[in-house]
Structures are given as structure tokens and as C-alpha cells.
Design a protein around this motif. Structure first.
Motif, PDB file in Angstrom:
ATOM      1  N   PHE A 201      40.838  47.540  37.650  1.00 29.05           N
ATOM      2  CA  PHE A 201      39.873  46.028  37.685  1.00 29.05           C
ATOM      3  C   PHE A 201      40.190  45.472  38.246  1.00 29.05           C
ATOM      4  O   PHE A 201      38.806  44.039  38.692  1.00 29.05           O
ATOM      5  CB  PHE A 201      41.225  45.071  36.236  1.00 29.05           C
ATOM      6  CG  PHE A 201      40.440  44.165  36.287  1.00 29.05           C
ATOM      7  CD1 PHE A 201      39.227  43.571  36.148  1.00 29.05           C
ATOM      8  CD2 PHE A 201      41.101  42.596  36.373  1.00 29.05           C
ATOM      9  CE1 PHE A 201      39.064  41.939  34.789  1.00 29.05           C
ATOM     10  CE2 PHE A 201      40.901  41.553  36.547  1.00 29.05           C
ATOM     11  CZ  PHE A 201      39.847  41.419  35.360  1.00 29.05           C
TER      12      PHE A 201
ATOM     13  N   TRP B 122      37.093  46.084  40.202  1.00 28.81           N
ATOM     14  CA  TRP B 122      35.648  46.077  40.060  1.00 28.81           C
ATOM     15  C   TRP B 122      35.784  44.140  40.357  1.00 28.81           C
ATOM     16  O   TRP B 122      35.106  43.510  40.864  1.00 28.81           O
ATOM     17  CB  TRP B 122      36.023  46.271  39.284  1.00 28.81           C
ATOM     18  CG  TRP B 122      35.075  45.505  37.857  1.00 28.81           C
ATOM     19  CD1 TRP B 122      33.209  45.859  37.936  1.00 28.81           C
ATOM     20  CD2 TRP B 122      34.555  43.879  37.309  1.00 28.81           C
ATOM     21  NE1 TRP B 122      32.123  45.223  37.425  1.00 28.81           N
ATOM     22  CE2 TRP B 122      33.066  44.386  36.785  1.00 28.81           C
ATOM     23  CE3 TRP B 122      35.616  43.598  36.508  1.00 28.81           C
ATOM     24  CZ2 TRP B 122      33.275  43.393  36.132  1.00 28.81           C
ATOM     25  CZ3 TRP B 122      34.955  42.799  35.720  1.00 28.81           C
ATOM     26  CH2 TRP B 122      33.837  42.664  35.338  1.00 28.81           C
ATOM     27  N   ALA B 123      36.829  43.253  40.005  1.00 29.48           N
ATOM     28  CA  ALA B 123      37.103  42.273  40.073  1.00 29.48           C
ATOM     29  C   ALA B 123      36.312  41.674  42.051  1.00 29.48           C
ATOM     30  O   ALA B 123      35.593  40.320  41.549  1.00 29.48           O
ATOM     31  CB  ALA B 123      37.925  41.572  39.393  1.00 29.48           C
TER      32      ALA B 123
ATOM     33  N   GLN C 108      44.289  35.043  36.091  1.00 26.30           N
ATOM     34  CA  GLN C 108      43.015  33.551  35.943  1.00 26.30           C
ATOM     35  C   GLN C 108      42.778  33.153  37.071  1.00 26.30           C
ATOM     36  O   GLN C 108      41.665  32.637  37.392  1.00 26.30           O
ATOM     37  CB  GLN C 108      43.369  33.164  34.622  1.00 26.30           C
ATOM     38  CG  GLN C 108      44.459  32.604  34.705  1.00 26.30           C
ATOM     39  CD  GLN C 108      44.472  31.834  33.647  1.00 26.30           C
ATOM     40  OE1 GLN C 108      43.535  30.870  33.173  1.00 26.30           O
ATOM     41  NE2 GLN C 108      45.335  31.313  32.801  1.00 26.30           N
TER      42      GLN C 108
ATOM     43  N   THR D 145      35.775  35.674  41.125  1.00 23.42           N
ATOM     44  CA  THR D 145      35.428  37.284  39.947  1.00 23.42           C
ATOM     45  C   THR D 145      33.918  37.164  39.627  1.00 23.42           C
ATOM     46  O   THR D 145      33.705  35.778  39.227  1.00 23.42           O
ATOM     47  CB  THR D 145      36.467  37.232  39.089  1.00 23.42           C
ATOM     48  OG1 THR D 145      36.012  38.595  38.730  1.00 23.42           O
ATOM     49  CG2 THR D 145      37.013  36.689  38.398  1.00 23.42           C
ATOM     50  N   PRO D 146      32.735  37.878  38.983  1.00 18.13           N
ATOM     51  CA  PRO D 146      31.886  36.895  37.917  1.00 18.13           C
ATOM     52  C   PRO D 146      32.394  37.418  36.841  1.00 18.13           C
ATOM     53  O   PRO D 146      31.590  37.168  35.826  1.00 18.13           O
ATOM     54  CB  PRO D 146      31.343  38.788  38.429  1.00 18.13           C
ATOM     55  CG  PRO D 146      32.394  39.904  38.298  1.00 18.13           C
ATOM     56  CD  PRO D 146      32.898  38.903  39.107  1.00 18.13           C
ATOM     57  N   ILE D 147      33.390  37.147  36.333  1.00 24.67           N
ATOM     58  CA  ILE D 147      34.346  36.828  34.714  1.00 24.67           C
ATOM     59  C   ILE D 147      33.907  35.634  34.728  1.00 24.67           C
ATOM     60  O   ILE D 147      34.577  34.823  35.630  1.00 24.67           O
ATOM     61  CB  ILE D 147      35.097  38.020  34.730  1.00 24.67           C
ATOM     62  CG1 ILE D 147      35.462  39.293  35.161  1.00 24.67           C
ATOM     63  CG2 ILE D 147      35.842  37.159  33.394  1.00 24.67           C
ATOM     64  CD1 ILE D 147      37.396  39.387  34.639  1.00 24.67           C
ATOM     65  N   PRO D 148      33.270  35.060  33.496  1.00 24.76           N
ATOM     66  CA  PRO D 148      33.703  32.954  33.254  1.00 24.76           C
ATOM     67  C   PRO D 148      34.829  32.632  32.959  1.00 24.76           C
ATOM     68  O   PRO D 148      36.150  33.710  32.800  1.00 24.76           O
ATOM     69  CB  PRO D 148      32.180  33.557  31.656  1.00 24.76           C
ATOM     70  CG  PRO D 148      31.981  34.889  32.260  1.00 24.76           C
ATOM     71  CD  PRO D 148      32.244  35.773  32.677  1.00 24.76           C
ATOM     72  N   SER D 149      34.886  31.611  33.563  1.00 24.86           N
ATOM     73  CA  SER D 149      36.491  31.237  33.301  1.00 24.86           C
ATOM     74  C   SER D 149      36.721  30.943  31.963  1.00 24.86           C
ATOM     75  O   SER D 149      37.824  31.073  31.486  1.00 24.86           O
ATOM     76  CB  SER D 149      36.137  29.471  33.731  1.00 24.86           C
ATOM     77  OG  SER D 149      34.573  28.897  33.036  1.00 24.86           O
TER      78      SER D 149
ATOM     79  N   ILE E  64      36.189  33.571  29.790  1.00 24.77           N
ATOM     80  CA  ILE E  64      37.253  34.383  29.783  1.00 24.77           C
ATOM     81  C   ILE E  64      38.954  34.337  29.882  1.00 24.77           C
ATOM     82  O   ILE E  64      39.791  34.639  29.344  1.00 24.77           O
ATOM     83  CB  ILE E  64      36.205  35.821  29.860  1.00 24.77           C
ATOM     84  CG1 ILE E  64      34.709  35.496  28.886  1.00 24.77           C
ATOM     85  CG2 ILE E  64      36.966  36.835  29.469  1.00 24.77           C
ATOM     86  CD1 ILE E  64      35.454  35.903  27.682  1.00 24.77           C
ATOM     87  N   MET E  65      38.259  33.942  31.267  1.00 21.69           N
ATOM     88  CA  MET E  65      39.302  33.882  31.997  1.00 21.69           C
ATOM     89  C   MET E  65      40.491  33.289  31.858  1.00 21.69           C
ATOM     90  O   MET E  65      42.136  33.356  31.827  1.00 21.69           O
ATOM     91  CB  MET E  65      39.795  33.752  33.649  1.00 21.69           C
ATOM     92  CG  MET E  65      38.293  34.757  34.348  1.00 21.69           C
ATOM     93  SD  MET E  65      39.190  36.127  34.268  1.00 21.69           S
ATOM     94  CE  MET E  65      41.101  36.532  35.361  1.00 21.69           C
TER      95      MET E  65
ATOM     96  N   THR F  76      42.974  34.682  29.449  1.00 21.21           N
ATOM     97  CA  THR F  76      43.637  36.074  29.137  1.00 21.21           C
ATOM     98  C   THR F  76      45.372  36.459  28.871  1.00 21.21           C
ATOM     99  O   THR F  76      45.503  36.973  28.164  1.00 21.21           O
ATOM    100  CB  THR F  76      43.374  36.664  30.867  1.00 21.21           C
ATOM    101  OG1 THR F  76      42.248  35.951  31.585  1.00 21.21           O
ATOM    102  CG2 THR F  76      43.975  37.676  31.372  1.00 21.21           C
TER     103      THR F  76
END
Length: 436
Positions: A122, A125-126, A390, A398-402, A404-405, A408
Motif C-alpha cells: 500500500f 502505491w500511495a 493518515q 497521497t491521492p486518497i481523499p482526506s 477516507i484517511m 482509517t
């Protein structure tokens, strides 16, 4: 004249032979573990290795400025490393399936190694084409954020091993944070606040044990009510007293970071384990002492007997209710000590409901750790890592929306308890009042 009757066994009768184990007597195959491992292994392979486009690289930074020697940053191909790690994770899932079919135990190393492989995939990727990921800082912060969870989980272990369900851990953490901040502000000493925090937790534990042991009130209801009570009292005092004169009642008084000579300069492990506040070092001692005392001492045997079979414990002279009272007070004090993390250890002023549900995550860590201090520590470290992840990935970009983080830690808690715990058995007399 007496007549003796002799019974003759026919020659054709077979001699008695010991029973042979049959297939029906074998334990059933448990597929929960292999299914969970296979699901996450396939998800890692698909989302971190196959779907992303190739060519990107990820850099991991291990060294800090104070280490004995510097380790150069490690740069890997994002998709290549994620593919390799995901395949290794799937091989472990296959090993878990083989062990399930053969009805063999694989030990705790398999979920730990599997989790490390998936997390590294992960991170590959992140962190693709982003800033270097500080692995040492990630682990150091994870341990620090796990402190209140460890103390809260240990509080639950102490209480529930003696038969008292402690749902009030959230309130004990909040009360400890409040009193630690107030005492530290008044005395201008963070260590004075650290000493005061267990007193607040023990007072909440006293209320719990009075209603649970003396008046036989449902322990779950008492715990929930105490949580609401502590939130209400601390919020009222914060709004009326602390905010009116924050310089006197609610100033920031942080604990200093203590670096253990030589040990703190070991690369990776040094900053993580030996460059922390005194509260972390106290946590080490408490975990070790409780593990030894609960399972290697006469006191621990009595505590576990009270939690499993209080009537039998009473017959051999063990004071059941006295043991429960003492354990609940001690558990409350330990949770209150963990509450000091939110104020003096973190260097923050007290705020409304600043524990943010950490007491309930500590309960999950206790269950995931199977009412064992070392197991609770490992589970709390998992949740602390997800909490710190997070923050680190937010800094890296990271491209993950905040949003979603931010979910976590709670998502990891749900998956860990639902997918990894399986069938666990709490102490048999947990939550059952005992009449002398």
C-alpha cells in the motif's frame, strides 16, 4: 456347599481394543483466516500492482539526523515492488489455507508478516512519485499514538479478568486528561499532571465498582452512564473555568522527550523505542509487569479464578468482591494514566471530548488481544499505526481523499475485530455480580 458360576467368553469374541479416532471426531476446518488473507491479498494485487500504471517510483527514508550512521533512502519501482509484496502475501494466504485443511496452527507470525507485506504494498502505491515516506517517523509516531490505547486496553484486561466489564474506559481517559492538564497548569510541572491523572481514572473506577459490586447495577449501563457523566462534567468545567482563565487552568505543559543514551542512536529501532516521553517508558514497564503478574504469580491466579469461577474462588478463601474492587480501582488508575497522553504527553491544552472515542478502540484492542497484556499491546500498536498513517500520508500527498484517511483507524478496528478475532471467550463470570 457353595457353587461358583464361571462365565466363558467365546473364542470368536473379539478382544477389546482402544477406540480409534474417526474423521467425525476431528475438529472442523476454520476458513475465516484463509478467506480474510486471500481477500486482502487479492485486493492488494489488484489495486496496488495491476491497476496503477507502471513507471513510478517510491522512496522510503529510514535514517534520522541523530543516528550512529546514516542509511541511504531506498527507492523502488512502485508497481514492481507492490506486485512482489502482493504475491508474497497471497503465498501466505495459501499457507494459511493449507494449515486450515491440515488442522495445524501457524502461530502469530503469519498475520504479522502478512500485514507488513500488505501495508508495504500500500505504501509503495500511495507514495508513488511523491515525497519520501519517513518509515522511522511513521513507526515512532505509531508507538506514541498507541499509548492511550495500550493503557485503556490494560485497564480492561485487569477489570474483566476479575469479572467487571469496564465500558467506562473512555470516561477514565477523559478524566485523566482533564486532571493532568489542570494540575500541570497550576503547578507548572508536567510530571505533577502525570501523577494526578491516575487519581481521576481511579475515581471513575470507584463509581463503577460501587454501582456494580455494591448495588448490582448492570455493568454495561453503568459504564455508558459514567462516560456521559465525565463528558458532561469536563465540558462544563472547560466552558466555565478553563476557558475563563486558560493561562492558569489550561496552559500547555508538555512532557520532554527523553533520549536513552546510545540506544536512541541505533538506526530505526533507536528513535522508535528509545526516543520517547516518560509515559511511553512507563507503558513498557506496566505491560511487562502485568503480563508476569497475571500469568506467573499467585495474585494473577486468584484474579483469574475470580473472573472464571467466583464460587470456587470463594470456597478456597479468596475474597471475590474485594478482588474485584481492587482490580477495578487499579484498572481505572491505569486508564487515567493513559489519559495524560492527550494533554501533558502530547503537549496540548485540554479540549472538549478530546479523547475522540479512543476508549472504545481500546476495548477492541483488549478483545483482539484476547484479554492478554501482550496481545492488547500488539492490537493497540496496529490501531496506533493506522492512526498515524493518515497523518504521514497526508503530509506526503497521497491521492486518497482526506475524508477516507480520517476513517482509517475506525475501519481498521472494524476489520480487525470482525475478520481476525474469530471466536473468543471472555472470562466466564464477566458481568455477573457475586453475592457472598
Amino acid at each position: 456347599m457353595s457353587t461358583t458360576t464361571t462365565t466363558t467368553v467365546p473364542a470368536s469374541s473379539p478382544a477389546p481394543s482402544p477406540e480409534r479416532p474417526t474423521t467425525a471426531a476431528r475438529p472442523p476446518i476454520r476458513w475465516r483466516g484463509p478467506v480474510v488473507y486471500g481477500f486482502f491479498g487479492l485486493a492488494s494485487l489488484l489495486f496496488f500492482a495491476i491497476l496503477p500504471s507502471g513507471g513510478a517510483t517510491t522512496t522510503f527514508r529510514l535514517a534520522t539526523a541523530k543516528d550512529f550512521f546514516q542509511i541511504e533512502p531506498i527507492t523502488v519501482s512502485s508497481t514492481g515492488a507492490a506486485l512482489f509484496l502482493s504475491i508474497l502475501a497471497l503465498m501466505l494466504a495459501g499457507l494459511a489455507a493449507w494449515a486450515a485443511v491440515e488442522r495445524r496452527k501457524v502461530g502469530m507470525w503469519l498475520p504479522i508478516v502478512f500485514g507488513v507485506l500488505v501495508v508495504l504494498a500500500f505504501l509503495c502505491w500511495a507514495g508513488a512519485d511523491k515525497s519520501a515516506i519517513p518509515l522511522t517517523g511513521l513507526l515512532q509516531g505509531s508507538l506514541f499514538l498507541a499509548v492511550p490505547l495500550v493503557f485503556g486496553a490494560l485497564s480492561g484486561v485487569l477489570c474483566e479478568r476479575s469479572g467487571i466489564i469496564n465500558i467506562a474506559i473512555e470516561g477514565q481517559l477523559l478524566a485523566g486528561a482533564f486532571l493532568a492538564a489542570v494540575v500541570a497548569s497550576l503547578t507548572h510541572s508536567a510530571y505533577a499532571g502525570l501523577v494526578a491523572a491516575p487519581i481521576a481514572g481511579a475515581l471513575v473506577g470507584l463509581l463503577l465498582v460501587i454501582f456494580s459490586v455494591r448495588y448490582w447495577v448492570n455493568q454495561l449501563i453503568v459504564g455508558v452512564v459514567l462516560n456521559v457523566l465525565v463528558v458532561g462534567v469536563t465540558s462544563y468545567l472547560y466552558s466555565t473555568v478553563l476557558t475563563a482563565d486558560s493561562a492558569t487552568w489550561n496552559s500547555r505543559t508538555p512532557l520532554p522527550v527523553i533520549e536513552i543514551p546510545l540506544l536512541s542512536q541505533i538506526p530505526v529501532l533507536g528513535p522508535v523505542l528509545f526516543r520517547q516521553t516518560v509515559l511511553v517508558y512507563i507503558m513498557y514497564v506496566v505491560v511487562v509487569v502485568l503480563q508476569i503478574m497475571l500469568f506467573r504469580s499467585r495474585w494473577g491466579l486468584r484474579v483469574r479464578a475470580v473472573g472464571e469461577h467466583p464460587k470456587a474462588a470463594d470456597t478456597v478463601g479468596i475474597k471475590v468482591n474485594r478482588t474485584r474492587v481492587r482490580n477495578t480501582l487499579l484498572g481505572g488508575a491505569i486508564a487515567g494514566l493513559g489519559g495524560a497522553f492527550f494533554t501533558v504527553a502530547a503537549g496540548l491544552a485540554f479540549g472538549k471530548e478530546m479523547t475522540g472515542g479512543k476508549g472504545f478502540i481500546a476495548l477492541a484492542a483488549m478483545i483482539l488481544g484476547r484479554w492478554n497484556p501482550v496481545g492488547a499491546l500488539a492490537a493497540a500498536l496496529l490501531f496506533g499505526f493506522s492512526d498515524n498513517l493518515q497523518t504521514v500520508l497526508g503530509i506526503v500527498g497521497t491521492p486518497i481523499p482526506s475524508q477516507i484517511m480520517l476513517m482509517t483507524p475506525y475501519v481498521v478496528t472494524i476489520f480487525a475485530v470482525a475478520g481476525l478475532v474469530g471466536r473468543v471467550r471472555p472470562p466466564a463470570a464477566e458481568g455477573i455480580p457475586y453475592e457472598k
